[in-house]
Design an enzyme around this catalytic site. Sequence first.
Site, short mmCIF file in Angstrom:
data_model
loop_
_atom_site.label_atom_id
_atom_site.label_comp_id
_atom_site.label_asym_id
_atom_site.label_seq_id
_atom_site.Cartn_x
_atom_site.Cartn_y
_atom_site.Cartn_z
N LYS A 285 0.89 -1.17 0.00
CA LYS A 285 0.00 0.00 0.00
C LYS A 285 0.93 1.21 0.00
CE LYS A 285 -1.67 3.07 2.22
NZ LYS A 285 -1.41 4.52 1.94
N GLU B 231 10.31 1.82 10.47
CA GLU B 231 11.34 2.84 10.19
C GLU B 231 10.64 4.18 10.28
OE1 GLU B 231 14.47 2.46 9.74
OE2 GLU B 231 14.56 0.29 9.54
N GLY C 83 7.40 5.38 7.89
CA GLY C 83 6.54 6.55 7.98
C GLY C 83 6.74 7.24 9.32
N SER C 84 5.72 7.91 9.78
CA SER C 84 5.87 8.70 11.00
C SER C 84 5.80 7.82 12.25
CB SER C 84 4.75 9.75 11.06
OG SER C 84 3.51 9.09 11.13
N GLU D 63 10.19 16.56 15.00
CA GLU D 63 10.46 16.46 13.57
C GLU D 63 9.53 17.41 12.82
OE1 GLU D 63 9.23 12.89 11.39
OE2 GLU D 63 11.21 12.85 10.48
N GLY E 142 3.50 4.58 13.27
CA GLY E 142 4.22 3.39 13.73
C GLY E 142 3.65 2.88 15.05
N CYS F 154 13.85 11.55 6.10
CA CYS F 154 13.92 11.11 7.49
C CYS F 154 15.29 11.43 8.07
CB CYS F 154 13.64 9.63 7.59
SG CYS F 154 14.58 8.67 6.42
P1 NAP Z 1 2.78 8.55 7.57
O1 NAP Z 1 1.73 9.59 7.59
O2 NAP Z 1 3.02 7.80 8.81
O3 NAP Z 1 2.38 7.57 6.38
C1 NAP Z 1 3.20 6.48 6.00
C2 NAP Z 1 2.34 5.42 5.37
O4 NAP Z 1 1.45 4.87 6.35
C3 NAP Z 1 1.43 5.95 4.25
O5 NAP Z 1 1.31 4.98 3.24
C4 NAP Z 1 0.12 6.17 4.99
O6 NAP Z 1 -1.00 6.24 4.14
C5 NAP Z 1 0.11 4.94 5.87
N1 NAP Z 1 -0.81 5.01 7.01
C6 NAP Z 1 -1.28 6.11 7.66
N2 NAP Z 1 -2.11 5.73 8.66
C7 NAP Z 1 -2.17 4.39 8.65
C8 NAP Z 1 -2.86 3.41 9.43
N3 NAP Z 1 -3.66 3.75 10.45
N4 NAP Z 1 -2.69 2.11 9.13
C9 NAP Z 1 -1.87 1.74 8.12
N5 NAP Z 1 -1.21 2.61 7.34
C10 NAP Z 1 -1.34 3.92 7.61
O7 NAP Z 1 4.18 9.15 7.12
P2 NAP Z 1 4.49 10.09 5.86
O8 NAP Z 1 3.98 11.46 6.16
O9 NAP Z 1 4.04 9.43 4.60
O10 NAP Z 1 6.07 10.09 5.84
C11 NAP Z 1 6.83 10.97 6.60
C12 NAP Z 1 7.41 10.27 7.81
O11 NAP Z 1 8.13 9.11 7.40
C13 NAP Z 1 8.42 11.12 8.56
O12 NAP Z 1 8.18 10.98 9.93
C14 NAP Z 1 9.75 10.51 8.17
O13 NAP Z 1 10.77 10.72 9.09
C15 NAP Z 1 9.39 9.09 8.03
N6 NAP Z 1 10.36 8.36 7.22
C16 NAP Z 1 11.20 7.49 7.85
C17 NAP Z 1 12.17 6.82 7.12
C18 NAP Z 1 13.10 5.86 7.79
O14 NAP Z 1 13.67 5.02 7.11
N7 NAP Z 1 13.30 5.94 9.09
C19 NAP Z 1 12.27 7.02 5.74
C20 NAP Z 1 11.38 7.91 5.14
C21 NAP Z 1 10.42 8.57 5.89
P3 NAP Z 1 -1.40 7.69 3.54
O15 NAP Z 1 -0.40 7.97 2.49
O16 NAP Z 1 -2.76 7.53 3.03
O17 NAP Z 1 -1.34 8.66 4.68
#
Ligand code: NAP
Length: 498
Positions: free
Chosen positions: A177, A252, A230-231, A387, A235, A286
């Site tokens: 997804k 991650e 993701g965030s 962040e 997580g 990230c």
């Molecule tokens: P996010 O809002 O947490 O979304 C990540 C993914 O999770 C998206 O596909 C999102 O869908 C999905 N999601 C949201 N709510 C969910 C739920 N309840 N159940 C299952 N899936 C769900 O993060 P983002 O804004 O896309 O990315 C930014 C974050 O990612 C930052 O915090 C960044 O630091 C982190 N990041 C970490 C790394 C690493 O390797 N440590 C690498 C890159 C990014 P939607 O798209 O529909 O919201």
Amino acid sequence: MSEPKVYKNLIGGEWVESRSGQTYENRNPADTRDVIGIFQDSNADDINDAVEAAKEAYKHWRLMPAPKRGEILFRAAQLLQERKEQYARDMTREMGKVLRETRGDVQEAIDMGFFMAGEGRRLFGQTTPSEMPNKFQMSIRQPLGVCGLITPWNFPMAIPSWKIFPALIVGNTVVIKPAEDTPLSTYNLVQCLMDAGLPPGVVNIVTGFGPTAGQPLVTHPDVPVISFTGSTETGKIITKLTAEQMKHVSLEMGGKNPMIVMDDADLDLVLEGVLWGAFGTTGQRCTATSRLIVHKAVVGELTERLVERARTIRIGNGLDEQVEVGPVINEQQLETVTRYIGVGRDEGARLLLGGSRAEDGDLRYGYFCQPTIFADVDRTMTIAQEEIFGPVLSIIPVGSLEEAIDVANDVKYGLSSSIYTRDVNKAFQAMRDLYTGIVYVNAPTIGAEIHLPFGGTKATGNGHREGGLQVLDFYSEWKSIYVDYSGRLQRAQIDNAE
Ligand code: NAP
């Protein structure tokens, strides 16, 4: 203008519409008049179909010899190479970062494809002597089944590739997804796998939103493995949702990455590094450099030079090769960044540059934010702790290496960190004491290569790593096998202890 293309879910090798009957538009964040495509707004029924297809495909894929699986991955990586420029352009349109960077994103997927293809002929286990005579023993990797992959938008091809390629080489099948903002780049990656001969159902794509498409995947009882990037907030939700079923979960998550600059550092090098680390990908990595922790002896000079140079950064549509910084991903993210800038001001940090939306000319059609620099930031301020995920840099003055390391570690995250110094003793002290998954010396906090482990400590991760050979440990389970060819019962720890 031609009608935007409608993209469907990929389930069992077929392109199908969502059972919800709903779709959504994906627009270019640099110019919201530009519609990238129409994508499926999927639901739990689509996830059920995709998991069923992946379960079916698993029966055969796990039995295909790993070198053969590797050949498919290798061909996919070659196709990615051939299509690199087009895919980079698609990605810039889809999520805004400049072409130089989206080419790098596709390249990361190519690197991962070749790396994991080679693993098809390794996937080494162990053989080891037995305590007993005439007994053989070994350990082998086993796949786990259907892996549910949930990915963010900031590395929309690289991150799916970090998950898909290792999952496949071990013999798992996948339902992914992708982020709602960047499904096209995942399509492009998976299209290469399909064109390379991947059997139907081995990789399935279900697009849509986190709560409606992501969550049913996370909780599906036939998906024993969840890999999420993701965030930290999401997580935590996933951790709770999967606890009851005791799934294998890799998380991650966020970062608040520090760059330490000592008084003996090469400031020309620092300047280049911090501009790239803080404002590359519009600060939406990230691993972005969001805290510049600088020795008081050089903070004045460095700050002055940094502001002067950052003032000239060209903001715009990333398809223009002259542009250095693209938009943020969407309106909500722009609001978040603007809100943090307000908090920074309110808490007493000194705003030296930027601080608002960029809206000149055609920029008004996109989500552009000026590169922003705060000075005199205290380590406890919100902008030094949370962040932001945007082009905002906080400069924190310190008096010693010990204080710098203490400030660097004093956040809830632990992804990446860096130190600029010409003193080898200080560099080694920092390498030892910075509590992050990645440390750079005389380089900014971004720039990971795929064949080393990638991940972070504390609220950044839950102990797993992507990249490197270590990623294989997440997508496989060890099986220890004992073969007794003595023709009699030999009791370990008993018969040989007499
Ligand atoms: P996010 O809002 O947490 O979304 C990540 C993914 O999770 C998206 O596909 C999102 O869908 C999905 N999601 C949201 N709510 C969910 C739920 N309840 N159940 C299952 N899936 C769900 O993060 P983002 O804004 O896309 O990315 C930014 C974050 O990612 C930052 O915090 C960044 O630091 C982190 N990041 C970490 C790394 C690493 O390797 N440590 C690498 C890159 C990014 P939607 O798209 O529909 O919201």
